[in-house]
Design a protein around this motif. Sequence first.
Motif, short mmCIF file in Angstrom:
data_model
loop_
_atom_site.label_atom_id
_atom_site.label_comp_id
_atom_site.label_asym_id
_atom_site.label_seq_id
_atom_site.Cartn_x
_atom_site.Cartn_y
_atom_site.Cartn_z
N ASP A 128 0.81 -1.21 0.00
CA ASP A 128 0.00 0.00 0.00
C ASP A 128 0.85 1.26 0.00
OD1 ASP A 128 -2.37 -1.35 -0.10
OD2 ASP A 128 -2.69 -1.35 2.06
N CYS A 129 2.17 1.11 0.04
CA CYS A 129 3.04 2.26 -0.05
C CYS A 129 4.27 1.88 -0.85
CB CYS A 129 3.45 2.77 1.33
SG CYS A 129 4.32 1.58 2.36
N TYR A 130 4.98 2.88 -1.36
CA TYR A 130 6.20 2.60 -2.09
C TYR A 130 7.25 3.63 -1.70
CZ TYR A 130 4.35 6.23 -5.23
OH TYR A 130 3.83 7.39 -5.73
N GLN A 131 8.51 3.26 -1.84
CA GLN A 131 9.59 4.08 -1.34
C GLN A 131 10.08 5.05 -2.39
OE1 GLN A 131 12.51 2.11 1.05
NE2 GLN A 131 14.08 3.66 0.68
N VAL A 132 10.30 6.29 -1.93
CA VAL A 132 10.89 7.33 -2.76
C VAL A 132 12.02 7.96 -1.97
CG1 VAL A 132 10.51 9.54 -3.91
CG2 VAL A 132 8.73 7.81 -3.94
#
Length: 298
Positions: free
Chosen positions: A124-128
């Motif tokens: 549900d989230c992704y890394q930046v």
Amino acid sequence: MKSEPYLTNRLSETINWIEANIRLEITLDDIASNAYLSKFYLHRVFKQATGLSLLEYVRSRKLALSLLDLIHTSLRISDIAQEYGFGHHQSYIRAFIREFGMTPTEFRNGAEPVKVVERFNIKDCYQVDDGLVFKPTYVVLPTFFVAGFRKTVYINDNIENQTANDYARTFYYEERPRIKNAIDPDTYIGLTWVPMCNSDFTYYTPSIRVKEGHPVPKGMLVERIPANKYAVFKYIGNHHPNEISSKTLKTIWEYIYGRWMKENNHLNTYSFERINPLQAEDYCEMELFFPKITSAQN
């Protein structure tokens, strides 16, 4: 700079640790010490992802899993309470009633479905860079007005020289204090208008909210942001707000423009980011708003 998967790996391991120790009495310090991330950061991540504080999430997971014991075993309520780390069975019963609107006994003897909190899904989230971006929520905002300086920002120049960031910092720390009686004067709004043609530039307005008809310093422009439904992406970073770069935003935009907009039949006309730079040295929270205007509506 941490390696690309650092945050998502830490969160994944933290979730695994919580699930593996869910039957113990878990404290915030226990979780943070195993996560190697700050308690404040963890709290905000779980609050954004689940709508619950970290300890509320843990409690809800305990209660959700305890339902299986109520259904599939004949254990006493007090034994189940102890099994899931509740200090006293009355604490378990009170928490159960708050969560599900009934007692454990009523649930065991009835046939009413209850809504449970599922295990947090790292997808549900992704890394930046040193932060995380979450899947969008949706809000409706009425028309509002902002005051600032409209700038022409060339895309390649912005990537290379952080042009928009320089405009934003100059406005916030030098020009913003000149605007008197503004609405929420500490919250920065970066408004981007996208030209209709395929262009190598955008119009960018570093700004803050003002009332309609509000007098502004000479040279500033008051812009109207129309009422709309917005998809809101939230970015939470493990750094100071001033450290947001065009590289970080470019990675976010590549996902939103290159994938999300196509998947959702979404047109890009304008957008804005909202952030309060007066946050902690090691914490940044930014919201990115995209109007829900689709080709089907045009």
